[in-house]
Write an enzyme that holds these catalytic residues in place. Structure first.
Site, mmCIF file in Angstrom:
data_model
loop_
_atom_site.group_PDB
_atom_site.id
_atom_site.type_symbol
_atom_site.label_atom_id
_atom_site.label_comp_id
_atom_site.label_asym_id
_atom_site.label_seq_id
_atom_site.Cartn_x
_atom_site.Cartn_y
_atom_site.Cartn_z
ATOM 1 N N THR A 88 1.167 -0.917 -0.100
ATOM 2 C CA THR A 88 0.015 0.010 0.301
ATOM 3 C C THR A 88 0.729 1.026 -0.133
ATOM 4 O O THR A 88 1.553 1.566 0.961
ATOM 5 C CB THR A 88 -0.497 -0.260 1.231
ATOM 6 O OG1 THR A 88 -1.898 -1.348 1.636
ATOM 7 C CG2 THR A 88 -2.173 1.565 1.393
ATOM 8 N N LYS A 164 -6.894 1.180 -3.362
ATOM 9 C CA LYS A 164 -6.600 0.938 -1.464
ATOM 10 C C LYS A 164 -7.028 1.096 -0.874
ATOM 11 O O LYS A 164 -7.194 0.856 0.006
ATOM 12 C CB LYS A 164 -5.387 -0.116 -2.484
ATOM 13 C CG LYS A 164 -5.059 -0.777 -0.887
ATOM 14 C CD LYS A 164 -5.781 -1.850 -0.270
ATOM 15 C CE LYS A 164 -5.080 -2.338 1.148
ATOM 16 N NZ LYS A 164 -4.102 -2.394 0.723
ATOM 17 N N LYS A 232 -0.698 5.072 8.926
ATOM 18 C CA LYS A 232 -0.004 5.925 7.619
ATOM 19 C C LYS A 232 -0.918 5.411 6.109
ATOM 20 O O LYS A 232 -0.395 6.505 5.326
ATOM 21 C CB LYS A 232 1.045 4.428 7.363
ATOM 22 C CG LYS A 232 2.090 4.769 6.676
ATOM 23 C CD LYS A 232 1.472 3.791 4.902
ATOM 24 C CE LYS A 232 1.483 2.043 4.980
ATOM 25 N NZ LYS A 232 1.583 1.455 3.504
#
Length: 292
Positions: A88, A164, A232
């Site tokens: 990711t 995503k 994150k």
């Protein structure tokens, strides 16, 4: 197929093992060393990039930059190689990777995944794949091994990364939604088990609600997907929203809640631990019962 693998954490190790068991030749490099049955460990990332295709499962933009870009690994890759980044990463970095791979004369595919380590072990990940059609066709056999389904996100590789990031953002919104619902229902005498049984069998019968309602019902947040990684990903979503010139108020709310979770010392716990900040640490937790 001769496949290279960089990054043998819980997810990467499961994928490498499945690829080897499917009959592919797998060579791998891992920053912290280690080995796995059926996988040939090599001395450097450059050695990995002598394969027909390489999968990287590194944690974030900065690690990919330090492992691959700064040492000039792409320029030493085998001609015709396809590099598949399954991490990711930010949309902006994905765009940078497209340009860098084109300059190096090799193909690039973004293929982040939906699923946790237990799903990866079963070869049942959902893979969000985007890139040039010929590159996707070449790597499709190995993506099929690690996945339940490969979702074609189109020819523009960063689109898969945007998808995503959006998915992870929505999972955190679901966690916060369930936590806030628990506050309302428990305050009025309804147990978590009863409420989650209702929503899982009517409005929200999907895996994210099933997995994280069980954590909230039991009040247990053992490490699955760490809150620090969730923060994150929410930062990446905020960056993408800023680049699009849009304000996303729900994203701001869950980002701030996840940041509070990490600051409270729960960065290594499952990201659903953010629910404790809404429900309260002293609220009664009940066994998960029918919501499982």
């Amino acid at each position: 197929m001769d496949i290279g693998m960089i990054g043998l954490g819980a997810m990467g190790r499961a994928m490498a093992r499945n690829l080897a068991q499917a009959g592919h030749t797998v060579r791998a490099w891992n920053r912290s060393g280690g080995s796995d049955e059926g996988v040939t460990m090599v001395a450097s990332p450059v050695d990995v990039f002598q394969s027909d295709a390489v999968l990287t499962m590194l944690s974030d933009d900065s690690v990919i930059r330090s492992v691959l870009l700064e040492p000039g690994v792409l320029k030493q890759a085998k001609p015709g190689l396809v590099h598949v980044v399954m991490s990711t990463i930010s949309v902006a970095f994905a765009r940078e990777l497209v340009a860098l791979h084109e300059a190096a004369g090799i193909d690039y595919v973004s293929a982040p995944v939906l699923g946790r380590p237990d799903v990866a072990a079963k070869g049942e990940l959902n893979v969000l794949a985007a890139g040039a059609p010929h590159a996707l066709t070449k790597v499709r056999p190995m993506l099929d091994v690690v996945s339940k389904r490969v979702w074609d996100m189109g020819a523009d590789a960063p689109a898969a990364n945007a998808a995503k990031i959006a998915c992870n953002m929505m999972i955190t919104m679901a966690i916060e939604a369930m936590a806030e619902a628990v506050v309302l229902t428990e305050a009025n005498g309804l147990s978590r088990d009863q409420f989650f049984d209702l929503i899982l069998n009517t409005l929200f019968g999907c895996r994210s609600y099933q997995v994280y309602s069980a954590n909230i019902a039991a009040g247990q947040y053992e490490p699955g997907f760490k809150a620090s990684l969730g923060l994150k990903d929410l930062r990446l979503a905020a960056e993408a929203a800023e680049q699009a010139g849009r304000s996303l108020p729900m994203l701001t709310a869950v980002h701030d809640r996840m940041a509070e979770t990490v600051e409270a010392g729960m960065g290594d716990r499952d990201w659903s631990a953010m629910a404790t900040l809404t429900i309260g640490p002293n609220a009664p937790a009940r066994s998960s019962g029918p919501c499982l």
